[in-house]
Design an enzyme around this catalytic site. Structure first.
Site, PDB file in Angstrom:
ATOM      1  N   LYS A  27      41.056  33.890  35.392  1.00 29.52           N
ATOM      2  CA  LYS A  27      40.245  34.930  34.741  1.00 29.52           C
ATOM      3  C   LYS A  27      40.742  35.248  33.328  1.00 29.52           C
ATOM      4  O   LYS A  27      39.958  35.525  32.423  1.00 29.52           O
ATOM      5  CB  LYS A  27      40.207  36.195  35.588  1.00 29.52           C
ATOM      6  CG  LYS A  27      41.521  36.928  35.734  1.00 29.52           C
ATOM      7  CD  LYS A  27      41.450  38.055  36.750  1.00 29.52           C
ATOM      8  CE  LYS A  27      40.395  39.078  36.405  1.00 29.52           C
ATOM      9  NZ  LYS A  27      40.107  39.947  37.548  1.00 29.52           N
ATOM     10  N   ASP A  70      53.254  32.975  35.718  1.00 29.30           N
ATOM     11  CA  ASP A  70      52.781  31.599  35.544  1.00 29.30           C
ATOM     12  C   ASP A  70      51.912  31.519  34.296  1.00 29.30           C
ATOM     13  O   ASP A  70      50.905  32.222  34.179  1.00 29.30           O
ATOM     14  CB  ASP A  70      51.952  31.214  36.788  1.00 29.30           C
ATOM     15  CG  ASP A  70      51.473  29.772  36.748  1.00 29.30           C
ATOM     16  OD1 ASP A  70      52.241  28.890  37.172  1.00 29.30           O
ATOM     17  OD2 ASP A  70      50.341  29.516  36.282  1.00 29.30           O
ATOM     18  N   TYR A  75      46.214  27.582  28.747  1.00 26.02           N
ATOM     19  CA  TYR A  75      45.704  28.948  28.944  1.00 26.02           C
ATOM     20  C   TYR A  75      45.729  29.745  27.632  1.00 26.02           C
ATOM     21  O   TYR A  75      45.030  30.736  27.510  1.00 26.02           O
ATOM     22  CB  TYR A  75      46.542  29.731  29.968  1.00 26.02           C
ATOM     23  CG  TYR A  75      46.663  29.130  31.343  1.00 26.02           C
ATOM     24  CD1 TYR A  75      45.818  28.127  31.782  1.00 26.02           C
ATOM     25  CD2 TYR A  75      47.637  29.586  32.232  1.00 26.02           C
ATOM     26  CE1 TYR A  75      45.955  27.581  33.057  1.00 26.02           C
ATOM     27  CE2 TYR A  75      47.769  29.051  33.497  1.00 26.02           C
ATOM     28  CZ  TYR A  75      46.934  28.042  33.900  1.00 26.02           C
ATOM     29  OH  TYR A  75      47.074  27.515  35.153  1.00 26.02           O
ATOM     30  N   HIS A 137      50.749  19.490  33.589  1.00 22.35           N
ATOM     31  CA  HIS A 137      49.625  20.247  34.173  1.00 22.35           C
ATOM     32  C   HIS A 137      48.657  19.369  34.970  1.00 22.35           C
ATOM     33  O   HIS A 137      47.995  19.821  35.896  1.00 22.35           O
ATOM     34  CB  HIS A 137      48.882  20.990  33.056  1.00 22.35           C
ATOM     35  CG  HIS A 137      48.156  22.212  33.517  1.00 22.35           C
ATOM     36  ND1 HIS A 137      47.991  23.321  32.739  1.00 22.35           N
ATOM     37  CD2 HIS A 137      47.553  22.511  34.679  1.00 22.35           C
ATOM     38  CE1 HIS A 137      47.311  24.241  33.402  1.00 22.35           C
ATOM     39  NE2 HIS A 137      47.036  23.776  34.580  1.00 22.35           N
ATOM     40  N   LEU A 222      43.221  32.585  47.331  1.00 19.06           N
ATOM     41  CA  LEU A 222      42.209  33.519  47.856  1.00 19.06           C
ATOM     42  C   LEU A 222      40.798  32.937  47.814  1.00 19.06           C
ATOM     43  O   LEU A 222      39.828  33.658  48.058  1.00 19.06           O
ATOM     44  CB  LEU A 222      42.270  34.845  47.070  1.00 19.06           C
ATOM     45  CG  LEU A 222      43.635  35.547  47.064  1.00 19.06           C
ATOM     46  CD1 LEU A 222      43.537  36.888  46.336  1.00 19.06           C
ATOM     47  CD2 LEU A 222      44.142  35.767  48.488  1.00 19.06           C
ATOM     48  N   THR A 267      45.665  39.356  39.555  1.00 14.84           N
ATOM     49  CA  THR A 267      44.732  40.470  39.708  1.00 14.84           C
ATOM     50  C   THR A 267      44.785  41.374  38.475  1.00 14.84           C
ATOM     51  O   THR A 267      45.791  41.441  37.787  1.00 14.84           O
ATOM     52  CB  THR A 267      45.036  41.302  40.984  1.00 14.84           C
ATOM     53  OG1 THR A 267      44.018  42.266  41.156  1.00 14.84           O
ATOM     54  CG2 THR A 267      46.399  41.983  40.932  1.00 14.84           C
ATOM     55  N   SER A 268      43.660  42.043  38.245  1.00 15.66           N
ATOM     56  CA  SER A 268      43.639  43.063  37.202  1.00 15.66           C
ATOM     57  C   SER A 268      43.577  44.435  37.884  1.00 15.66           C
ATOM     58  O   SER A 268      43.355  45.445  37.239  1.00 15.66           O
ATOM     59  CB  SER A 268      42.389  42.864  36.337  1.00 15.66           C
ATOM     60  OG  SER A 268      41.245  42.803  37.173  1.00 15.66           O
ATOM     61  N   ARG A 272      45.732  46.159  44.226  1.00 14.81           N
ATOM     62  CA  ARG A 272      45.909  44.833  44.845  1.00 14.81           C
ATOM     63  C   ARG A 272      47.329  44.284  44.633  1.00 14.81           C
ATOM     64  O   ARG A 272      47.793  43.445  45.391  1.00 14.81           O
ATOM     65  CB  ARG A 272      44.876  43.849  44.301  1.00 14.81           C
ATOM     66  CG  ARG A 272      43.477  44.130  44.833  1.00 14.81           C
ATOM     67  CD  ARG A 272      42.706  42.840  45.092  1.00 14.81           C
ATOM     68  NE  ARG A 272      41.676  42.567  44.114  1.00 14.81           N
ATOM     69  CZ  ARG A 272      40.432  43.012  44.167  1.00 14.81           C
ATOM     70  NH1 ARG A 272      40.067  43.784  45.174  1.00 14.81           N
ATOM     71  NH2 ARG A 272      39.560  42.696  43.250  1.00 14.81           N
TER      72      ARG A 272
HETATM   73  N1  LIG Z   1      47.835  24.422  37.815  1.00  9.35           N
HETATM   74  C1  LIG Z   1      46.540  24.604  37.730  1.00  9.35           C
HETATM   75  O1  LIG Z   1      45.786  23.681  37.380  1.00  9.35           O
HETATM   76  C2  LIG Z   1      45.970  25.924  38.060  1.00  9.35           C
HETATM   77  C3  LIG Z   1      46.788  27.004  38.112  1.00  9.35           C
HETATM   78  N2  LIG Z   1      46.291  28.250  38.391  1.00  9.35           N
HETATM   79  C4  LIG Z   1      47.221  29.393  38.321  1.00  9.35           C
HETATM   80  O2  LIG Z   1      47.086  30.198  39.468  1.00  9.35           O
HETATM   81  C5  LIG Z   1      46.725  31.527  39.088  1.00  9.35           C
HETATM   82  C6  LIG Z   1      45.912  32.193  40.173  1.00  9.35           C
HETATM   83  O3  LIG Z   1      44.729  31.451  40.406  1.00  9.35           O
HETATM   84  P1  LIG Z   1      43.463  32.143  41.053  1.00  9.35           P
HETATM   85  O4  LIG Z   1      42.597  31.050  41.476  1.00  9.35           O
HETATM   86  O5  LIG Z   1      42.933  33.145  40.120  1.00  9.35           O
HETATM   87  O6  LIG Z   1      44.095  32.885  42.322  1.00  9.35           O
HETATM   88  P2  LIG Z   1      43.401  33.544  43.591  1.00  9.35           P
HETATM   89  O7  LIG Z   1      42.680  32.576  44.436  1.00  9.35           O
HETATM   90  O8  LIG Z   1      44.493  34.326  44.232  1.00  9.35           O
HETATM   91  O9  LIG Z   1      42.299  34.498  42.991  1.00  9.35           O
HETATM   92  C7  LIG Z   1      42.626  35.606  42.217  1.00  9.35           C
HETATM   93  C8  LIG Z   1      41.334  36.245  41.798  1.00  9.35           C
HETATM   94  O10 LIG Z   1      40.747  36.853  42.921  1.00  9.35           O
HETATM   95  C9  LIG Z   1      40.317  38.166  42.614  1.00  9.35           C
HETATM   96  N3  LIG Z   1      40.537  38.947  43.840  1.00  9.35           N
HETATM   97  C10 LIG Z   1      41.693  39.242  44.433  1.00  9.35           C
HETATM   98  N4  LIG Z   1      41.497  39.914  45.580  1.00  9.35           N
HETATM   99  C11 LIG Z   1      40.175  40.041  45.711  1.00  9.35           C
HETATM  100  C12 LIG Z   1      39.347  40.645  46.666  1.00  9.35           C
HETATM  101  N5  LIG Z   1      39.852  41.251  47.738  1.00  9.35           N
HETATM  102  N6  LIG Z   1      38.014  40.580  46.474  1.00  9.35           N
HETATM  103  C13 LIG Z   1      37.503  39.977  45.393  1.00  9.35           C
HETATM  104  N7  LIG Z   1      38.252  39.391  44.430  1.00  9.35           N
HETATM  105  C14 LIG Z   1      39.560  39.429  44.593  1.00  9.35           C
HETATM  106  C15 LIG Z   1      41.199  38.606  41.477  1.00  9.35           C
HETATM  107  O11 LIG Z   1      40.466  39.482  40.657  1.00  9.35           O
HETATM  108  P3  LIG Z   1      40.764  41.060  40.532  1.00  9.35           P
HETATM  109  O12 LIG Z   1      41.275  41.228  39.162  1.00  9.35           O
HETATM  110  O13 LIG Z   1      39.434  41.663  40.722  1.00  9.35           O
HETATM  111  O14 LIG Z   1      41.738  41.447  41.595  1.00  9.35           O
HETATM  112  C16 LIG Z   1      41.485  37.312  40.746  1.00  9.35           C
HETATM  113  O15 LIG Z   1      40.518  37.070  39.754  1.00  9.35           O
HETATM  114  C17 LIG Z   1      46.004  31.332  37.746  1.00  9.35           C
HETATM  115  O16 LIG Z   1      45.897  32.507  36.997  1.00  9.35           O
HETATM  116  C18 LIG Z   1      46.896  30.283  37.128  1.00  9.35           C
HETATM  117  O17 LIG Z   1      48.054  30.886  36.619  1.00  9.35           O
HETATM  118  C19 LIG Z   1      44.968  28.408  38.722  1.00  9.35           C
HETATM  119  C20 LIG Z   1      44.104  27.356  38.684  1.00  9.35           C
HETATM  120  C21 LIG Z   1      44.535  26.020  38.315  1.00  9.35           C
HETATM  121  O1  LIG Z   2      44.167  28.725  35.581  1.00  9.49           O
HETATM  122  C1  LIG Z   2      43.554  27.686  35.453  1.00  9.49           C
HETATM  123  N1  LIG Z   2      44.105  26.473  35.245  1.00  9.49           N
HETATM  124  C2  LIG Z   2      43.110  25.545  35.166  1.00  9.49           C
HETATM  125  C3  LIG Z   2      43.210  24.193  34.981  1.00  9.49           C
HETATM  126  C4  LIG Z   2      42.031  23.465  34.939  1.00  9.49           C
HETATM  127  C5  LIG Z   2      40.806  24.076  35.132  1.00  9.49           C
HETATM  128  C6  LIG Z   2      40.725  25.435  35.329  1.00  9.49           C
HETATM  129  C7  LIG Z   2      41.897  26.145  35.336  1.00  9.49           C
HETATM  130  C8  LIG Z   2      42.156  27.530  35.503  1.00  9.49           C
HETATM  131  O2  LIG Z   2      41.354  28.413  35.659  1.00  9.49           O
END
Ligand SMILES: NC(=O)C1=CN([C@@H]2O[C@H](COP(=O)(O)OP(=O)(O)OC[C@H]3O[C@@H](n4cnc5c(N)ncnc54)[C@H](OP(=O)(O)O)[C@@H]3O)[C@@H](O)[C@H]2O)C=CC1
Ligand SMILES: O=C1Nc2ccccc2C1=O
Length: 323
Positions: A27, A70, A75, A137, A222, A267-268, A272
């Site tokens: 996000k 992280d 990013y 990455h 999640l 999370t923001s 949570r």
């Molecule tokens: N190596 C890679 O290629 C990647 C790495 N990442 C890393 O992992 C981190 C986390 O990934 P992410 O997929 O966001 O993790 P999650 O699957 O844990 O999702 C987190 C998101 O879920 C929302 N959320 C949490 N609880 C709830 C709820 N009960 N109901 C609805 N929405 C909810 C949060 O928003 P809210 O603010 O509303 O709580 C947040 O946007 C990234 O920020 C990044 O640092 C991610 C993707 C790829």
């Molecule tokens: O956090 C993130 N890392 C990523 C890497 C590739 C594509 C999307 C994402 C994300 O949203």
């Protein structure tokens, strides 16, 4: 019950990784880039911008007890994280910072570069003297680099004390085998998408990690309640949440931790944060853990189709009898 809040990183000098990481990707990166995919020199425009919302959210996370952050070159949130650390006043030694190299980022000279230059820039932007974990990455290499020359640069970072542990993200068995052949310091971590609807990001990756002492960091934990709502786990998670007096997100995070994996979530929402950290204070019965695994396996959902991972979709679905 012994509550385990850190795991020793394999193939490292006893580096401890906290099991709950707070992400500045997903996000946050899309907010800063307004949803645009940005590569090469374009990334330079964003890396100097500090998003106050992300800084505030990170400071709040640190104040609630998060110690593992992280970030990644793509990013463009390195500066924000550094700013949050500075403003929080928390000592560097208590923190664990993960960063990642992106092969399509260019320096100010416009040249695509390797992991060594990327990590040096991460240190400048964050204001840190060292990173705890630095990852490739994805599998992509730019035209100036090979798998071997990239990996040698990661090893150089460890040798020079700029990085404490090295690993990969979104890597397949095939590529990990190539790295294993040339590595002096073996990859310690593979950060991958992992949740009940995607229990193998690519064929055999979890089994390979177990056999070769590679720690799994799970991002997108999640997904079943955030991006893939309406799946077969919805009612299971609701009833388990009621049984344990926890939220559905806590049940999902616990399910990942019970595999012995680290979670990376974000999370923001301040409320949570406490839920996320409270995950260490309860346990899931083995039968409930198995139910999530089994029901999760009856549905396939990939939230992050990073190349070449979607090439494995058909094989993964076939393995599970879904096609
Ligand atoms: N190596 C890679 O290629 C990647 C790495 N990442 C890393 O992992 C981190 C986390 O990934 P992410 O997929 O966001 O993790 P999650 O699957 O844990 O999702 C987190 C998101 O879920 C929302 N959320 C949490 N609880 C709830 C709820 N009960 N109901 C609805 N929405 C909810 C949060 O928003 P809210 O603010 O509303 O709580 C947040 O946007 C990234 O920020 C990044 O640092 C991610 C993707 C790829
Ligand atoms: O956090 C993130 N890392 C990523 C890497 C590739 C594509 C999307 C994402 C994300 O949203």
């Amino acid at each position: 019950m012994t509550i385990q809040t850190t795991i020793t990183i394999p193939n490292s000098n006893n580096v401890q990784i906290p099991i709950i990481g707070f992400g500045s990707g997903t996000k946050w990166q899309w907010k800063k880039k307004q949803g645009e995919r940005v590569y090469g020199q374009e990334l330079n425009k964003f890396k100097e911008i500090v998003d106050e919302d992300l800084v505030e959210a990170t400071i709040t996370a640190l104040k609630h007890g998060i110690v593992h952050l992280d970030t990644a070159e793509i990013y463009t949130t390195r500066k924000d994280i550094g700013e949050a650390i500075k403003r929080s006043g928390i000592s560097r030694e208590t923190l664990f910072i993960t960063d990642k190299y992106f092969s399509r980022a260019a320096g100010s000279d416009g040249k695509l570069r390797g992991p060594y230059e990327s990590a040096k820039e991460a240190l400048e932007l964050t204001g840190l003297k060292y990173l705890d974990l630095f990852l490739l990455h994805g599998e992509d290499q730019n035209e100036n680099y090979t798998v071997e020359s990239s990996w040698k640069e990661l090893e150089r970072l460890v040798d020079e004390g700029l990085v404490r542990a090295i690993g990969v993200s979104n890597h397949t068995v095939k590529r990990l085998q190539e790295i294993a052949k040339i590595a002096r310091i073996k990859p310690s971590v593979n950060q991958i998408e992992f949740h009940p609807y995607l229990q193998n990001q690519s064929t055999g990756i979890i089994e390979y990690a177990e056999k070769n002492d590679i720690l799994i960091e799970a991002y997108g934990p999640l997904t079943p309640i955030v991006r893939a709502k309406g799946g077969p786990l919805d009612s299971v998670l609701d009833s388990l949440a009621e049984k344990y007096g926890k939220t559905t997100s806590q049940i999902l995070l616990k399910w990942v931790h019970k595999h012995g994996f680290v979670t990376v979530t974000t999370t923001s929402n301040e409320k949570r944060l406490d839920e996320i950290l409270d995950v260490v204070n309860f346990d899931l019965d083995d039968a409930d853990f198995e139910t999530i695994t089994k029901v999760g396996n009856s549905h396939f959902f990939r939230a992050f189709p990073i190349p070449p991972l979607p090439d494995y979709d058909e094989e993964l679905k076939r393995e599970r009898g879904l096609i």
